[in-house]
Design an enzyme around this catalytic site. Structure first.
Site, mmCIF file in Angstrom:
data_model
loop_
_atom_site.group_PDB
_atom_site.id
_atom_site.type_symbol
_atom_site.label_atom_id
_atom_site.label_comp_id
_atom_site.label_asym_id
_atom_site.label_seq_id
_atom_site.Cartn_x
_atom_site.Cartn_y
_atom_site.Cartn_z
ATOM 1 N N HIS A 1 -14.001 0.313 6.070
ATOM 2 C CA HIS A 1 -13.349 -0.142 7.429
ATOM 3 C C HIS A 1 -14.088 -0.006 8.428
ATOM 4 O O HIS A 1 -14.198 -0.810 9.380
ATOM 5 C CB HIS A 1 -11.956 0.018 7.363
ATOM 6 C CG HIS A 1 -11.049 -0.372 6.528
ATOM 7 N ND1 HIS A 1 -10.431 0.072 5.251
ATOM 8 C CD2 HIS A 1 -10.208 -1.461 6.735
ATOM 9 C CE1 HIS A 1 -9.581 -0.700 4.592
ATOM 10 N NE2 HIS A 1 -9.489 -1.815 5.592
ATOM 11 N N TRP B 1 0.891 -1.412 -0.031
ATOM 12 C CA TRP B 1 -0.013 -0.015 -0.060
ATOM 13 C C TRP B 1 1.042 1.282 0.010
ATOM 14 O O TRP B 1 1.874 1.412 0.700
ATOM 15 C CB TRP B 1 -0.702 -0.251 1.350
ATOM 16 C CG TRP B 1 -2.016 1.096 1.249
ATOM 17 C CD1 TRP B 1 -2.103 2.279 1.607
ATOM 18 C CD2 TRP B 1 -3.289 0.464 0.597
ATOM 19 N NE1 TRP B 1 -3.200 2.699 1.511
ATOM 20 C CE2 TRP B 1 -4.146 1.704 0.753
ATOM 21 C CE3 TRP B 1 -3.824 -0.422 -0.149
ATOM 22 C CZ2 TRP B 1 -5.301 1.918 0.070
ATOM 23 C CZ3 TRP B 1 -5.047 -0.216 -0.787
ATOM 24 C CH2 TRP B 1 -5.839 0.926 -0.660
ATOM 25 N N HIS C 1 0.585 -4.862 7.075
ATOM 26 C CA HIS C 1 -0.317 -5.089 6.265
ATOM 27 C C HIS C 1 0.055 -5.642 4.452
ATOM 28 O O HIS C 1 -0.223 -5.307 3.720
ATOM 29 C CB HIS C 1 -1.227 -4.021 5.911
ATOM 30 C CG HIS C 1 -2.081 -3.374 7.402
ATOM 31 N ND1 HIS C 1 -3.366 -3.907 7.644
ATOM 32 C CD2 HIS C 1 -1.481 -2.816 8.269
ATOM 33 C CE1 HIS C 1 -3.596 -3.198 8.933
ATOM 34 N NE2 HIS C 1 -2.450 -2.698 9.236
ATOM 35 N N HIS D 1 -6.868 -1.222 13.670
ATOM 36 C CA HIS D 1 -6.487 -0.559 12.521
ATOM 37 C C HIS D 1 -7.244 0.742 12.070
ATOM 38 O O HIS D 1 -6.525 1.874 11.654
ATOM 39 C CB HIS D 1 -6.843 -1.423 11.043
ATOM 40 C CG HIS D 1 -6.078 -0.976 10.025
ATOM 41 N ND1 HIS D 1 -5.146 -0.301 9.895
ATOM 42 C CD2 HIS D 1 -6.383 -1.359 8.691
ATOM 43 C CE1 HIS D 1 -4.706 -0.399 8.581
ATOM 44 N NE2 HIS D 1 -5.505 -0.764 7.891
ATOM 45 N N ASP E 1 -7.312 -7.596 8.988
ATOM 46 C CA ASP E 1 -7.165 -6.462 9.889
ATOM 47 C C ASP E 1 -7.899 -6.506 11.156
ATOM 48 O O ASP E 1 -9.003 -7.095 11.318
ATOM 49 C CB ASP E 1 -8.171 -5.261 9.238
ATOM 50 C CG ASP E 1 -7.256 -4.565 7.857
ATOM 51 O OD1 ASP E 1 -6.151 -4.870 7.869
ATOM 52 O OD2 ASP E 1 -7.970 -3.864 7.189
ATOM 53 N N HIS F 1 -3.181 -10.900 4.770
ATOM 54 C CA HIS F 1 -3.225 -10.429 6.204
ATOM 55 C C HIS F 1 -4.573 -10.032 6.827
ATOM 56 O O HIS F 1 -5.542 -9.909 5.958
ATOM 57 C CB HIS F 1 -2.564 -9.076 6.222
ATOM 58 C CG HIS F 1 -2.890 -7.816 5.576
ATOM 59 N ND1 HIS F 1 -3.017 -7.599 4.055
ATOM 60 C CD2 HIS F 1 -3.725 -6.699 6.241
ATOM 61 C CE1 HIS F 1 -3.480 -6.171 3.852
ATOM 62 N NE2 HIS F 1 -4.182 -5.929 5.169
ATOM 63 N N GLU G 1 -7.399 -9.467 3.799
ATOM 64 C CA GLU G 1 -7.100 -8.988 2.544
ATOM 65 C C GLU G 1 -5.853 -9.392 1.870
ATOM 66 O O GLU G 1 -5.013 -10.107 2.557
ATOM 67 C CB GLU G 1 -6.485 -7.496 2.902
ATOM 68 C CG GLU G 1 -7.875 -6.549 3.508
ATOM 69 C CD GLU G 1 -7.837 -5.115 4.137
ATOM 70 O OE1 GLU G 1 -6.487 -5.187 4.726
ATOM 71 O OE2 GLU G 1 -8.569 -4.404 4.153
HETATM 72 ZN ZN LIG Z 1 -5.340 -4.213 6.060
#
Ligand SMILES: [Zn+2]
Length: 212
Positions: A162, A17, A47, A57, A53, A51, A174
């Site tokens: 989220h 990311w 992440h 997060h 969350d 992975h 994810e």
């Molecule tokens: Zn994540």
């Protein structure tokens, strides 16, 4: 019993990311050189690759990844293929005849093709779950939702999806890779590394095809 690995391999150069740490593996001991053993130092964000969350997060007082109920992470899961979808919203989910009582929903999109192409670039236009889709997931009693790119939420608008999922205690997984995997019902096992105090953690995820 067939075990299908739906995890991404984490390696240096792998897309992350934007703004997250670059993945680095550094050999700090090598057999024959200065040591009897090989030892690697790993640097990566929580992440990276496949992975989970945790609520922490996006929620200041949320719990960390070690507090996620393991019973959510292991059990019957439905994999649906939405190859024509550009977004996952409530209207789309309504059309999929997802049976009542589905607790773990895995959504295969065209994102999975990127992984099979060994993609090294981060794509901003990946298929993601919009907030209406997240609310649909909450309303239908789903406890875990798995997606095949590095976020459940669209790039540039990560908050709403989220917040909706994490406030409801739903576990987003994810960075799954469903390339070559047929839709259907499987037994999912998805266990994150036990990183105390972390808001996420890489996981190894597998599907067991109970009919084979
Ligand atoms: Zn994540």
């Amino acid at each position: 019993m067939a075990i299908i690995d739906i995890s991404l391999g984490i390696k240096p150069g792998f897309p992350v990311w934007p703004g997250h740490p670059v993945i680095r593996f550094t050999s700090i001991q090598q057999i024959g050189k200065d040591s009897k053993a090989n030892v690697t130092q790993i640097e990566l964000g929580a992440h990276s690759g496949t992975h989970l969350d945790a609520p922490l997060h996006f929620l200041k007082d949320g719990f960390d990844v070690t507090a996620i109920d393991l019973e959510i992470l292991v059990g019957s899961a439905l994999l649906i293929d939405v190859a024509n979808a550009e977004v996952i919203d409530a209207d789309l989910l309504d059309t999929l005849s997802i049976p009542k009582g589905t607790e773990r929903l895995l959504i295969k999109t065209t994102n999975s093709q990127l992984w099979s192409e060994n993609e090294i670039v981060f794509h901003k236009d990946f298929v993601a779950i919009e907030d209406s889709g997240a609310r649909w997931i909450v309303e239908h009693g789903i406890r875990l939702v798995g997606v095949d790119y590095l976020s459940v939420a669209p790039y540039g608008n990560t908050g709403p999806t989220h917040y909706t999922l994490l406030r409801a205690g739903i576990v987003p997984v994810e960075g799954l890779n469903f390339d070559g995997v047929q839709e259907g019902r499987y037994h999912l096992i998805c266990l994150p590394i036990k990183l105390e105090g972390c808001e996420g953690a890489p996981a190894r995820a597998v599907l067991i095809d109970v009919d084979k």
